[in-house]
Motif scaffolding. Structure first.
Motif, PDB file in Angstrom:
ATOM      1  N   ASP A 105       0.840  -1.197   0.000  1.00 19.29           N
ATOM      2  CA  ASP A 105       0.000   0.000   0.000  1.00 19.29           C
ATOM      3  C   ASP A 105       0.879   1.253   0.000  1.00 19.29           C
ATOM      4  OD1 ASP A 105       0.811   0.515   2.672  1.00 19.29           O
ATOM      5  OD2 ASP A 105      -0.916  -0.547   3.501  1.00 19.29           O
ATOM      6  N   GLU A 106       0.247   2.407   0.011  1.00 19.82           N
ATOM      7  CA  GLU A 106       0.985   3.667  -0.075  1.00 19.82           C
ATOM      8  C   GLU A 106       1.929   3.844   1.112  1.00 19.82           C
ATOM      9  OE1 GLU A 106      -1.570   6.998  -0.617  1.00 19.82           O
ATOM     10  OE2 GLU A 106      -2.482   6.218  -2.456  1.00 19.82           O
ATOM     11  N   TRP A 107       1.483   3.430   2.309  1.00 25.47           N
ATOM     12  CA  TRP A 107       2.331   3.545   3.494  1.00 25.47           C
ATOM     13  C   TRP A 107       3.576   2.684   3.335  1.00 25.47           C
ATOM     14  CZ3 TRP A 107       4.534   0.340   7.010  1.00 25.47           C
ATOM     15  CH2 TRP A 107       5.044   0.923   8.178  1.00 25.47           C
ATOM     16  N   ASP A 108       3.390   1.461   2.842  1.00 23.75           N
ATOM     17  CA  ASP A 108       4.521   0.556   2.637  1.00 23.75           C
ATOM     18  C   ASP A 108       5.519   1.159   1.658  1.00 23.75           C
ATOM     19  OD1 ASP A 108       3.064  -1.325   4.160  1.00 23.75           O
ATOM     20  OD2 ASP A 108       2.171  -2.203   2.351  1.00 23.75           O
ATOM     21  N   MET A 109       5.004   1.658   0.545  1.00 21.64           N
ATOM     22  CA  MET A 109       5.877   2.215  -0.485  1.00 21.64           C
ATOM     23  C   MET A 109       6.633   3.426   0.052  1.00 21.64           C
ATOM     24  SD  MET A 109       5.615   0.298  -3.209  1.00 21.64           S
ATOM     25  CE  MET A 109       6.199   1.300  -4.587  1.00 21.64           C
ATOM     26  N   ALA A 110       5.948   4.272   0.807  1.00 15.91           N
ATOM     27  CA  ALA A 110       6.597   5.471   1.346  1.00 15.91           C
ATOM     28  C   ALA A 110       7.697   5.094   2.337  1.00 15.91           C
ATOM     29  CB  ALA A 110       5.562   6.372   2.015  1.00 15.91           C
ATOM     30  N   ALA A 111       7.449   4.071   3.144  1.00 15.13           N
ATOM     31  CA  ALA A 111       8.452   3.637   4.115  1.00 15.13           C
ATOM     32  C   ALA A 111       9.715   3.150   3.417  1.00 15.13           C
ATOM     33  CB  ALA A 111       7.872   2.530   4.994  1.00 15.13           C
ATOM     34  N   ILE A 112       9.538   2.474   2.297  1.00 13.28           N
ATOM     35  CA  ILE A 112      10.693   1.973   1.547  1.00 13.28           C
ATOM     36  C   ILE A 112      11.380   3.102   0.783  1.00 13.28           C
ATOM     37  CG2 ILE A 112      11.446   0.355  -0.238  1.00 13.28           C
ATOM     38  CD1 ILE A 112       9.062  -1.431   0.628  1.00 13.28           C
ATOM     39  N   GLU A 113      10.587   4.006   0.216  1.00 10.44           N
ATOM     40  CA  GLU A 113      11.167   5.149  -0.503  1.00 10.44           C
ATOM     41  C   GLU A 113      12.079   5.969   0.410  1.00 10.44           C
ATOM     42  OE1 GLU A 113      10.723   5.905  -3.719  1.00 10.44           O
ATOM     43  OE2 GLU A 113       9.204   4.390  -4.189  1.00 10.44           O
ATOM     44  N   ALA A 114      11.753   6.010   1.700  1.00 10.00           N
ATOM     45  CA  ALA A 114      12.522   6.812   2.652  1.00 10.00           C
ATOM     46  C   ALA A 114      13.901   6.227   2.936  1.00 10.00           C
ATOM     47  CB  ALA A 114      11.743   6.946   3.955  1.00 10.00           C
ATOM     48  N   LEU A 115      14.172   5.027   2.468  1.00  8.79           N
ATOM     49  CA  LEU A 115      15.461   4.376   2.725  1.00  8.79           C
ATOM     50  C   LEU A 115      16.536   4.785   1.716  1.00  8.79           C
ATOM     51  CD1 LEU A 115      14.251   0.740   3.522  1.00  8.79           C
ATOM     52  CD2 LEU A 115      14.794   2.584   5.132  1.00  8.79           C
ATOM     53  N   ASP A 116      16.164   5.570   0.722  1.00  7.00           N
ATOM     54  CA  ASP A 116      17.121   5.926  -0.333  1.00  7.00           C
ATOM     55  C   ASP A 116      18.312   6.697   0.227  1.00  7.00           C
ATOM     56  OD1 ASP A 116      18.143   6.127  -2.900  1.00  7.00           O
ATOM     57  OD2 ASP A 116      17.024   7.956  -3.362  1.00  7.00           O
ATOM     58  N   ASP A 117      19.497   6.350  -0.273  1.00  8.10           N
ATOM     59  CA  ASP A 117      20.731   7.007   0.142  1.00  8.10           C
ATOM     60  C   ASP A 117      21.581   7.243  -1.109  1.00  8.10           C
ATOM     61  OD1 ASP A 117      23.162   7.826   1.132  1.00  8.10           O
ATOM     62  OD2 ASP A 117      23.483   6.076   2.421  1.00  8.10           O
ATOM     63  N   PRO A 118      21.817   8.490  -1.498  1.00  6.15           N
ATOM     64  CA  PRO A 118      22.616   8.754  -2.700  1.00  6.15           C
ATOM     65  C   PRO A 118      24.005   8.119  -2.644  1.00  6.15           C
ATOM     66  CG  PRO A 118      21.524  10.754  -1.962  1.00  6.15           C
ATOM     67  CD  PRO A 118      21.314   9.734  -0.886  1.00  6.15           C
ATOM     68  N   ALA A 119      24.484   7.848  -1.437  1.00  3.81           N
ATOM     69  CA  ALA A 119      25.795   7.202  -1.272  1.00  3.81           C
ATOM     70  C   ALA A 119      25.660   5.697  -1.054  1.00  3.81           C
ATOM     71  CB  ALA A 119      26.539   7.838  -0.101  1.00  3.81           C
ATOM     72  N   GLY A 120      24.503   5.147  -1.403  1.00  3.79           N
ATOM     73  CA  GLY A 120      24.251   3.748  -1.105  1.00  3.79           C
ATOM     74  C   GLY A 120      24.738   2.749  -2.140  1.00  3.79           C
ATOM     75  N   ARG A 121      25.484   3.209  -3.134  1.00  2.00           N
ATOM     76  CA  ARG A 121      25.985   2.286  -4.158  1.00  2.00           C
ATOM     77  C   ARG A 121      26.896   1.255  -3.524  1.00  2.00           C
ATOM     78  NH1 ARG A 121      26.484   2.715  -9.714  1.00  2.00           N
ATOM     79  NH2 ARG A 121      26.185   4.981  -9.770  1.00  2.00           N
ATOM     80  N   LEU A 122      26.708  -0.007  -3.891  1.00  2.00           N
ATOM     81  CA  LEU A 122      27.526  -1.109  -3.389  1.00  2.00           C
ATOM     82  C   LEU A 122      28.560  -1.575  -4.407  1.00  2.00           C
ATOM     83  CD1 LEU A 122      24.645  -3.189  -1.760  1.00  2.00           C
ATOM     84  CD2 LEU A 122      26.347  -1.794  -0.555  1.00  2.00           C
ATOM     85  N   GLY A 123      28.221  -1.485  -5.676  1.00  2.00           N
ATOM     86  CA  GLY A 123      29.116  -1.921  -6.747  1.00  2.00           C
ATOM     87  C   GLY A 123      29.953  -0.772  -7.278  1.00  2.00           C
ATOM     88  N   PRO A 124      30.685  -1.019  -8.358  1.00  2.00           N
ATOM     89  CA  PRO A 124      31.557   0.017  -8.934  1.00  2.00           C
ATOM     90  C   PRO A 124      30.759   1.177  -9.527  1.00  2.00           C
ATOM     91  CG  PRO A 124      32.162  -2.175  -9.724  1.00  2.00           C
ATOM     92  CD  PRO A 124      30.848  -2.318  -9.047  1.00  2.00           C
TER      93      PRO A 124
END
Length: 265
Positions: free
Chosen positions: A241-260
């Protein structure tokens, strides 16, 4: 299973099975298990060193098959493709991707021209790229007029690549997520993900994959046994639902790249 429409008029299953880090000796059994469960997309690459095993497991299937051109073969894509086809035991694949742009080699534009010729020769039905930034895609389109059907990029809740996705949408390119669950258990144990999983009585992996699917991405999680394959496949019938999606969207981190970083390859 939803199919996504590619910009060349073909379609591709939205959910697939990745085979990165699966040994060649185990790949056939795992691919067969995935196909039996219901997966209709199998993703491999020359650099994975498991195309023979993947091909053995794929044999007799009509699932969508992807492989990739590795960096040191950008000077001879036709020979590289023939080697992949021989290992896979097929006459053509559904999708051939250039694995990285490797701009310092300055070969990716000519490699793209060669891949267009491979498509026209029937050795691959569609062509695309992986890990290309907008500037790299602009360069190959300017040189050939041919836009990649797919760009397979690192994409997960901790690294959501919104600007890259917007570029894909504007140019009719399907976004395909690699490392969709992140790497390791950190993301699977994130409190926000766990709360959504508990709410639905589902696994954390299913929640993350359902987020990818709800956003319209193609997604290719790796699983090394039938239990995890089945768990991943079950994400297809999970609606967030919208709440679920918003909770996950909030986890974004511009420095979150794991690979090259693509320009560093």
């Amino acid at each position: 299973m939803t199919d996504l429409t590619l910009n060349d008029g073909r379609s591709m299953p939205q959910l697939g099975m990745g085979t990165w880090q699966i040994p060649d000796s185990q790949a056939a059994a795992i691919v067969r298990s995935g196909l039996d469960i219901g997966f209709r997309l199998v993703d491999t690459a020359a650099i994975y060193d498991n195309e023979r095993g993947v091909g053995d497991g794929y044999k007799g299937s009509d699932a969508f098959l992807t492989t990739k051109l590795w960096n040191d073969r950008q000077g001879d894509p036709e020979a590289a493709m023939d080697e992949s086809l021989a290992l896979l035991g097929v006459e053509s694949v559904d999708l051939y991707l250039m694995h990285w742009p490797v701009p310092k080699q300055d070969k990716f534009v000519d490699a793209w021209k060669a891949m267009i010729a491979l498509r026209d020769a029937g050795k691959t039905k569609s062509i695309g790229v992986s890990n290309f930034l907008p500037e790299h895609i602009d360069a190959i389109v300017a040189a050939t007029g041919v836009t990649p059907a797919v760009n397979q990029i690192e994409l997960h809740p901790n690294f959501q690549q919104r600007e890259q996705r917007a570029y894909h949408d504007a140019h009719g390119i399907v976004t395909q997520s690699w490392s969709p669950l992140g790497q390791g258990k950190t993301l699977l144990q994130d409190p926000a993900i766990v709360r959504v999983a508990d709410k639905h009585g589902r696994s954390a992996a299913q929640v993350i994959l359902a987020w990818h699917l709800a956003n319209g991405f193609s997604v290719i999680p790796k699983a090394s046994d039938a239990e995890h394959l089945a768990d991943n496949f079950a994400a297809l019938d999970l609606t967030l639902d919208e709440w679920d999606m918003a909770a996950i969207e909030a986890l974004d981190d511009p420095a979150g790249r794991l690979g090259p970083e693509p320009n560093a390859m």
